[in-house]
Design a protein around this motif. Structure first.
Motif, PDB file in Angstrom:
ATOM      1  N   ARG A 211       1.824 -51.300 -20.409  1.00  0.00           N
ATOM      2  CA  ARG A 211       0.932 -51.188 -19.246  1.00  0.00           C
ATOM      3  C   ARG A 211      -0.487 -51.392 -19.754  1.00  0.00           C
ATOM      4  N   ALA A 212      -1.186 -52.411 -19.239  1.00  0.00           N
ATOM      5  CA  ALA A 212      -2.517 -52.751 -19.737  1.00  0.00           C
ATOM      6  C   ALA A 212      -3.492 -52.893 -18.582  1.00  0.00           C
ATOM      7  N   VAL A 213      -4.776 -52.779 -18.909  1.00  0.00           N
ATOM      8  CA  VAL A 213      -5.826 -52.954 -17.916  1.00  0.00           C
ATOM      9  C   VAL A 213      -6.947 -53.775 -18.539  1.00  0.00           C
ATOM     10  N   GLU A 214      -7.499 -54.716 -17.757  1.00  0.00           N
ATOM     11  CA  GLU A 214      -8.601 -55.579 -18.194  1.00  0.00           C
ATOM     12  C   GLU A 214      -9.400 -55.979 -16.956  1.00  0.00           C
ATOM     13  N   LYS A 215     -10.729 -55.932 -17.051  1.00  0.00           N
ATOM     14  CA  LYS A 215     -11.557 -56.199 -15.877  1.00  0.00           C
ATOM     15  C   LYS A 215     -11.964 -57.663 -15.726  1.00  0.00           C
ATOM     16  N   GLU A 216     -11.680 -58.518 -16.707  1.00  0.00           N
ATOM     17  CA  GLU A 216     -12.037 -59.934 -16.636  1.00  0.00           C
ATOM     18  C   GLU A 216     -10.825 -60.761 -16.194  1.00  0.00           C
ATOM     19  N   PRO A 217     -10.817 -61.241 -14.934  1.00  0.00           N
ATOM     20  CA  PRO A 217      -9.657 -62.005 -14.443  1.00  0.00           C
ATOM     21  C   PRO A 217      -9.384 -63.276 -15.239  1.00  0.00           C
ATOM     22  N   LEU A 218     -10.440 -63.963 -15.664  1.00  0.00           N
ATOM     23  CA  LEU A 218     -10.252 -65.213 -16.406  1.00  0.00           C
ATOM     24  C   LEU A 218      -9.507 -64.978 -17.709  1.00  0.00           C
ATOM     25  N   ALA A 219      -9.849 -63.889 -18.404  1.00  0.00           N
ATOM     26  CA  ALA A 219      -9.174 -63.571 -19.658  1.00  0.00           C
ATOM     27  C   ALA A 219      -7.705 -63.223 -19.418  1.00  0.00           C
ATOM     28  N   VAL A 220      -7.438 -62.495 -18.352  1.00  0.00           N
ATOM     29  CA  VAL A 220      -6.052 -62.118 -18.032  1.00  0.00           C
ATOM     30  C   VAL A 220      -5.228 -63.348 -17.696  1.00  0.00           C
TER      31      VAL A 220
END
Length: 339
Positions: A211-220
């Motif tokens: 389960r991960a979280v990242e605020k940059e959509p482009l990186a995801v």
């Protein structure tokens, strides 16, 4: 009476007398310079055939039986114009040298020597080497991406840097920690392009989950392109949102994780660690908490280490490895990050 009979085309004239046959040299033999002494000794006819070459079988060494030395070092054709004195001086000035004949070589006998083909003698490493793994492809894609250009046109909230992605050494370390702890569920705060998420997922069992979280959509989105190529990609669930809000909601669900990796923005690292440590049931017994300290302010790192030192009684293991501060404790309650 003795009668002499001359056979046409023969090398000798045979004289017959009294039932015996004597060999006498013919006139033609004398013209060839054959002495009477040699003929009186009873020399065999084959003595006058061409001498056989010793230790050679016809066809075994064709270039030795029929030498073709002109093939080894071709000489200048006879119809070439003679070299003038000026041309000769020019050749000498340019260090032109005539090829030296190769000793003990017969043309065709050793083709790779007469006509060297070094690639046949010692073949080099082929170009069809082992293809890159998905993990390696993702790492290369992150390095090649134009992050500055994305930030300039507003595709990212911050100026992202390729060295933020987990290195191959970091990924290998995380996989070792998973194996050491026997982890099944992993929580990652700040996944960037998902290199570490993929490494963790590949080390987890079949029923494992990241389960991960990242605020940059482009990186995801970039990470998902490559995670989908891996069989372990289905184990990864990445949310695109603010990490602090996501952790607060997750803490209320009372989900537990065997390993937690915190590698998000360093300004809020203290809050992330504090939330993870004090959320009820978020950390399973004997779970590992890994905090990235490679890009953290030195003052924050020292404050974190001080907090850990004050709570050593509650900790089972504390060590630093590959830029990670790793904690393991039997009872995680009571540890709180100080400002």
């Amino acid at each position: 009476m003795a009668a002499a009979m001359h056979l046409p085309g023969s090398l000798f004239a045979r004289s017959v007398s009294g039932g015996s046959t004597d060999l006498a040299p013919s006139k033609g033999d004398k013209l060839r310079g054959i002495s009477d002494a040699s003929t009186s000794a009873g020399v065999d006819d084959c003595h006058y055939l061409p001498n056989k070459q010793s230790n050679l079988a016809s066809g075994a060494h064709p270039t030795a039986t029929f030498a073709n030395n002109h093939l080894i070092v071709p000489s200048a054709p006879k119809w070439c114009a003679p070299v003038s004195a000026e041309t000769q001086k020019l050749k000498e000035a340019l260090s032109c040298k005539v090829a030296t004949p190769l000793a003990n070589l017969s043309s065709g006998a050793y083709p790779t020597v007469t006509f060297p083909n070094s690639h046949l003698v010692a073949p080099t490493k082929p170009n069809w080497c082992k293809p890159l793994t998905v993990q390696q492809q993702l790492y290369k894609a992150v390095q090649d991406e134009d992050w500055e250009g994305h930030f300039m046109v507003g595709r990212t909230h911050a100026q992202l840097k390729p060295d933020w992605t987990a290195s191959p050494e970091r990924c290998a370390t995380l996989q070792q920690l998973v194996d050491y702890n026997g982890s099944r569920r992993v929580l990652e705060v700040g996944s960037f392009c998902g290199a570490s998420s993929l490494a963790l997922a590949e080390a987890l069992p079949e029923d494992g989950e990241v389960r991960a979280v990242e605020k940059e959509p482009l990186a995801v989105d970039l990470g998902k392109m490559y995670q989908s190529k891996s069989a372990a990609g289905s184990k990864i669930n990445t949310s695109v949102r603010d990490a602090k809000e996501w952790l607060d909601e997750l803490a209320n669900k009372e989900e537990s994780f065997d390993l937690v990796l915190i590698d998000a923005d360093k300004d809020n690292m203290k809050e992330y660690v504090d939330t993870v440590l004090h959320a009820p049931g978020l950390l399973a017994p004997y779970s590992l908490l890994c905090v990235d300290i490679t890009r953290t302010c030195q003052q924050e790192i020292e404050a974190f280490r001080t907090t850990v030192a004050l709570n050593l009684q509650a900790l089972k293991i504390v060590f630093e490895l590959q830029g990670l501060l790793v904690l393991q404790q039997s009872v995680l309650k009571g540890i709180k990050m100080e400002a």
